[in-house]
Design a protein around this motif. Structure first.
Motif, PDB file in Angstrom:
ATOM      1  N   THR A   1       0.817  -1.213   0.000  1.00 56.46           N
ATOM      2  CA  THR A   1       0.000   0.000   0.000  1.00 56.46           C
ATOM      3  C   THR A   1       0.850   1.263   0.000  1.00 56.46           C
ATOM      4  O   THR A   1       0.498   2.254  -0.620  1.00 56.46           O
ATOM      5  CB  THR A   1      -0.950   0.017   1.205  1.00 56.46           C
ATOM      6  OG1 THR A   1      -0.197  -0.042   2.425  1.00 56.46           O
ATOM      7  CG2 THR A   1      -1.918  -1.154   1.151  1.00 56.46           C
ATOM      8  N   THR A   2       1.985   1.219   0.700  1.00 56.17           N
ATOM      9  CA  THR A   2       2.875   2.387   0.713  1.00 56.17           C
ATOM     10  C   THR A   2       3.448   2.645  -0.668  1.00 56.17           C
ATOM     11  O   THR A   2       3.519   3.792  -1.121  1.00 56.17           O
ATOM     12  CB  THR A   2       4.018   2.172   1.720  1.00 56.17           C
ATOM     13  OG1 THR A   2       3.478   1.990   3.023  1.00 56.17           O
ATOM     14  CG2 THR A   2       4.947   3.379   1.738  1.00 56.17           C
ATOM     15  N   ALA A   3       3.846   1.585  -1.353  1.00 54.29           N
ATOM     16  CA  ALA A   3       4.393   1.731  -2.704  1.00 54.29           C
ATOM     17  C   ALA A   3       3.340   2.271  -3.666  1.00 54.29           C
ATOM     18  O   ALA A   3       3.624   3.148  -4.490  1.00 54.29           O
ATOM     19  CB  ALA A   3       4.925   0.386  -3.198  1.00 54.29           C
ATOM     20  N   VAL A   4       2.103   1.770  -3.537  1.00 54.49           N
ATOM     21  CA  VAL A   4       1.016   2.248  -4.391  1.00 54.49           C
ATOM     22  C   VAL A   4       0.736   3.721  -4.110  1.00 54.49           C
ATOM     23  O   VAL A   4       0.547   4.521  -5.026  1.00 54.49           O
ATOM     24  CB  VAL A   4      -0.257   1.403  -4.163  1.00 54.49           C
ATOM     25  CG1 VAL A   4      -1.457   2.042  -4.881  1.00 54.49           C
ATOM     26  CG2 VAL A   4      -0.051  -0.010  -4.667  1.00 54.49           C
ATOM     27  N   SER A   5       0.733   4.099  -2.830  1.00 59.40           N
ATOM     28  CA  SER A   5       0.500   5.490  -2.452  1.00 59.40           C
ATOM     29  C   SER A   5       1.560   6.410  -3.052  1.00 59.40           C
ATOM     30  O   SER A   5       1.243   7.449  -3.629  1.00 59.40           O
ATOM     31  CB  SER A   5       0.487   5.621  -0.928  1.00 59.40           C
ATOM     32  OG  SER A   5       0.439   6.973  -0.537  1.00 59.40           O
ATOM     33  N   ASN A   6       2.831   6.022  -2.925  1.00 58.19           N
ATOM     34  CA  ASN A   6       3.923   6.842  -3.467  1.00 58.19           C
ATOM     35  C   ASN A   6       3.829   6.955  -4.986  1.00 58.19           C
ATOM     36  O   ASN A   6       4.076   8.023  -5.561  1.00 58.19           O
ATOM     37  CB  ASN A   6       5.276   6.248  -3.072  1.00 58.19           C
ATOM     38  CG  ASN A   6       5.538   6.354  -1.584  1.00 58.19           C
ATOM     39  OD1 ASN A   6       4.963   7.200  -0.898  1.00 58.19           O
ATOM     40  ND2 ASN A   6       6.396   5.497  -1.064  1.00 58.19           N
ATOM     41  N   PHE A   7       3.469   5.850  -5.629  1.00 56.62           N
ATOM     42  CA  PHE A   7       3.359   5.842  -7.084  1.00 56.62           C
ATOM     43  C   PHE A   7       2.247   6.779  -7.555  1.00 56.62           C
ATOM     44  O   PHE A   7       2.426   7.545  -8.503  1.00 56.62           O
ATOM     45  CB  PHE A   7       3.098   4.415  -7.564  1.00 56.62           C
ATOM     46  CG  PHE A   7       2.938   4.281  -9.053  1.00 56.62           C
ATOM     47  CD1 PHE A   7       4.006   4.511  -9.910  1.00 56.62           C
ATOM     48  CD2 PHE A   7       1.714   3.922  -9.599  1.00 56.62           C
ATOM     49  CE1 PHE A   7       3.868   4.399 -11.282  1.00 56.62           C
ATOM     50  CE2 PHE A   7       1.557   3.812 -10.976  1.00 56.62           C
ATOM     51  CZ  PHE A   7       2.638   4.042 -11.820  1.00 56.62           C
ATOM     52  N   MET A   8       1.113   6.744  -6.857  1.00 60.23           N
ATOM     53  CA  MET A   8      -0.019   7.574  -7.260  1.00 60.23           C
ATOM     54  C   MET A   8       0.234   9.046  -6.959  1.00 60.23           C
ATOM     55  O   MET A   8      -0.246   9.924  -7.676  1.00 60.23           O
ATOM     56  CB  MET A   8      -1.292   7.079  -6.593  1.00 60.23           C
ATOM     57  CG  MET A   8      -1.574   5.623  -6.899  1.00 60.23           C
ATOM     58  SD  MET A   8      -3.293   5.178  -6.746  1.00 60.23           S
ATOM     59  CE  MET A   8      -3.965   5.843  -8.239  1.00 60.23           C
ATOM     60  N   GLN A   9       1.000   9.321  -5.914  1.00 60.34           N
ATOM     61  CA  GLN A   9       1.375  10.710  -5.656  1.00 60.34           C
ATOM     62  C   GLN A   9       2.281  11.224  -6.774  1.00 60.34           C
ATOM     63  O   GLN A   9       2.173  12.384  -7.191  1.00 60.34           O
ATOM     64  CB  GLN A   9       2.089  10.812  -4.309  1.00 60.34           C
ATOM     65  CG  GLN A   9       1.175  10.613  -3.113  1.00 60.34           C
ATOM     66  CD  GLN A   9       1.913  10.715  -1.797  1.00 60.34           C
ATOM     67  OE1 GLN A   9       2.654  11.663  -1.550  1.00 60.34           O
ATOM     68  NE2 GLN A   9       1.726   9.725  -0.938  1.00 60.34           N
ATOM     69  N   ARG A  10       3.147  10.373  -7.265  1.00 55.78           N
ATOM     70  CA  ARG A  10       4.048  10.772  -8.354  1.00 55.78           C
ATOM     71  C   ARG A  10       3.280  11.088  -9.630  1.00 55.78           C
ATOM     72  O   ARG A  10       3.681  11.949 -10.423  1.00 55.78           O
ATOM     73  CB  ARG A  10       5.058   9.647  -8.613  1.00 55.78           C
ATOM     74  CG  ARG A  10       6.119   9.994  -9.643  1.00 55.78           C
ATOM     75  CD  ARG A  10       7.142   8.886  -9.756  1.00 55.78           C
ATOM     76  NE  ARG A  10       8.152   9.205 -10.750  1.00 55.78           N
ATOM     77  CZ  ARG A  10       9.165   8.402 -11.060  1.00 55.78           C
ATOM     78  NH1 ARG A  10       9.287   7.246 -10.437  1.00 55.78           N
ATOM     79  NH2 ARG A  10      10.036   8.755 -11.985  1.00 55.78           N
ATOM     80  N   LEU A  11       2.143  10.404  -9.829  1.00 55.72           N
ATOM     81  CA  LEU A  11       1.318  10.626 -11.020  1.00 55.72           C
ATOM     82  C   LEU A  11       0.267  11.710 -10.817  1.00 55.72           C
ATOM     83  O   LEU A  11      -0.612  11.896 -11.662  1.00 55.72           O
ATOM     84  CB  LEU A  11       0.622   9.320 -11.422  1.00 55.72           C
ATOM     85  CG  LEU A  11       1.519   8.189 -11.920  1.00 55.72           C
ATOM     86  CD1 LEU A  11       0.692   6.951 -12.219  1.00 55.72           C
ATOM     87  CD2 LEU A  11       2.311   8.610 -13.149  1.00 55.72           C
ATOM     88  N   SER A  12       0.337  12.408  -9.686  1.00 50.66           N
ATOM     89  CA  SER A  12      -0.622  13.476  -9.356  1.00 50.66           C
ATOM     90  C   SER A  12      -2.049  12.946  -9.272  1.00 50.66           C
ATOM     91  O   SER A  12      -3.003  13.606  -9.676  1.00 50.66           O
ATOM     92  CB  SER A  12      -0.547  14.620 -10.391  1.00 50.66           C
ATOM     93  OG  SER A  12       0.742  15.152 -10.450  1.00 50.66           O
ATOM     94  N   LEU A  13      -2.194  11.735  -8.751  1.00 51.87           N
ATOM     95  CA  LEU A  13      -3.503  11.133  -8.548  1.00 51.87           C
ATOM     96  C   LEU A  13      -3.880  11.067  -7.071  1.00 51.87           C
ATOM     97  O   LEU A  13      -5.007  10.700  -6.734  1.00 51.87           O
ATOM     98  CB  LEU A  13      -3.541   9.718  -9.145  1.00 51.87           C
ATOM     99  CG  LEU A  13      -3.386   9.644 -10.666  1.00 51.87           C
ATOM    100  CD1 LEU A  13      -3.232   8.196 -11.109  1.00 51.87           C
ATOM    101  CD2 LEU A  13      -4.575  10.281 -11.363  1.00 51.87           C
ATOM    102  N   LEU A  14      -2.942  11.414  -6.219  1.00 49.09           N
ATOM    103  CA  LEU A  14      -3.157  11.363  -4.777  1.00 49.09           C
ATOM    104  C   LEU A  14      -2.289  12.435  -4.134  1.00 49.09           C
ATOM    105  O   LEU A  14      -1.125  12.591  -4.493  1.00 49.09           O
ATOM    106  CB  LEU A  14      -2.768   9.971  -4.251  1.00 49.09           C
ATOM    107  CG  LEU A  14      -3.085   9.631  -2.796  1.00 49.09           C
ATOM    108  CD1 LEU A  14      -4.591   9.573  -2.577  1.00 49.09           C
ATOM    109  CD2 LEU A  14      -2.454   8.295  -2.415  1.00 49.09           C
ATOM    110  N   LEU A  15      -2.850  13.180  -3.198  1.00 51.88           N
ATOM    111  CA  LEU A  15      -2.123  14.293  -2.598  1.00 51.88           C
ATOM    112  C   LEU A  15      -2.333  14.310  -1.091  1.00 51.88           C
ATOM    113  O   LEU A  15      -3.459  14.457  -0.614  1.00 51.88           O
ATOM    114  CB  LEU A  15      -2.604  15.623  -3.181  1.00 51.88           C
ATOM    115  CG  LEU A  15      -1.967  16.893  -2.597  1.00 51.88           C
ATOM    116  CD1 LEU A  15      -0.478  16.940  -2.921  1.00 51.88           C
ATOM    117  CD2 LEU A  15      -2.667  18.133  -3.132  1.00 51.88           C
ATOM    118  N   PRO A  16      -1.256  14.145  -0.294  1.00 52.63           N
ATOM    119  CA  PRO A  16      -1.402  14.231   1.167  1.00 52.63           C
ATOM    120  C   PRO A  16      -1.629  15.667   1.607  1.00 52.63           C
ATOM    121  O   PRO A  16      -1.034  16.594   1.066  1.00 52.63           O
ATOM    122  CB  PRO A  16      -0.059  13.692   1.685  1.00 52.63           C
ATOM    123  CG  PRO A  16       0.916  13.968   0.576  1.00 52.63           C
ATOM    124  CD  PRO A  16       0.134  13.847  -0.697  1.00 52.63           C
TER     125      PRO A  16
END
Length: 254
Positions: free
Chosen positions: A41-56
């Motif tokens: 889940t951490t890897a998926v979260s980081n990947f999606m943040q890199r693609l601008s699909l998720l923002l903390p």
């Protein structure tokens, strides 16, 4: 990665997903329900943040821009408002890109600490944002033509130099996003043509206007009629022209 329906999470995750904001705890519950391991889940979260699909966000929530609701209240912009806008023209076969590019653009913008936005003013197709605490603007689809993506400085944004800086930042982010979609795609920014009678939605290339020598008259590229130079570009465009000319002189000096 963000299914619209998720079972076994007591109805919490679907409700949050519908609003576009979700806690990491519930996001992990959702992913675990769909057979991801905890360490993944951490890897998926980081990947999606890199693609601008998720923002903390600082409040412990994550923004999922593509899951934000659309603005329900209709809004209109006057001709006076359109004078100050920066426009990206996706009309034609590229128009379908706007629905996905605008939320991701918003994600990129809000990942920069210089930009701030109230959660209540952030939607999938419209957002009110503040730049370095001084300039307020809207990122939105044109309410009358969804193929146009607009940066709309609001009343009170009087510092044209800062607005010019803001425009350059949005252009940079937009270029990054379009290059991710189509490697050789270049969407040039434009401004509405204020002086011609061709169309209220006629967009002119901003760089062509800025780089045109001031000693040459300005013409509408649709009708051929001469334009009033004073109304040829937004006020912040004059700051951009000055910056471009300074760069040209600097390069000649080298």
């Amino acid at each position: 990665a963000f299914p619209s329906r998720a079972e076994g999470c007591h109805g919490i995750v679907p409700k949050e997903l519908q609003e576009g904001w979700v806690s990491m705890e519930n996001l992990q519950k959702l992913w675990l329900k769909h057979k991801l391991e905890v360490k993944q889940t951490t890897a998926v979260s980081n990947f999606m943040q890199r693609l601008s699909l998720l923002l903390p966000r600082s409040n412990g929530l994550f923004l999922i821009p593509t899951k934000l609701p659309k603005r329900e209240t209709a809004f209109r912009c006057s001709d006076k408002d359109r004078v100050s806008m920066l426009v990206f023209d996706f009309r034609g076969w590229l128009q379908s890109l706007v629905d996905s590019l605008l939320p991701r653009l918003l994600c990129k913008v809000l990942s920069d600490s210089r930009f701030q936005a109230d959660r209540n003013h952030v939607f999938r197709d419209y957002a009110e944002v503040q730049y370095i605490g001084t300039v307020k603007f809207r990122l939105c689809q044109d309410p009358e033509d969804p193929g146009l993506l607009c940066l709309w400085p609001l009343d009170g944004s009087k510092d044209d130099h800062i607005v010019s800086e803001l425009v350059a930042e949005i252009e940079k982010y937009m270029d990054e996003l379009t290059q991710e979609v189509f490697r050789h795609l270049v969407v040039r920014p434009g401004v509405f043509c204020h002086g011609c009678h061709y169309s209220r939605d006629h967009v002119r290339d901003l760089d062509a206007i800025v780089r045109r020598p001031s000693r040459f008259p300005a013409f509408c590229d649709q009708t051929g009629e001469m334009l009033d130079e004073a109304n040829e570009m937004p006020p912040w465009g004059l700051c951009r022209r000055k910056h471009v000319l300074e760069k040209v002189l600097e390069n000649r000096g080298q």
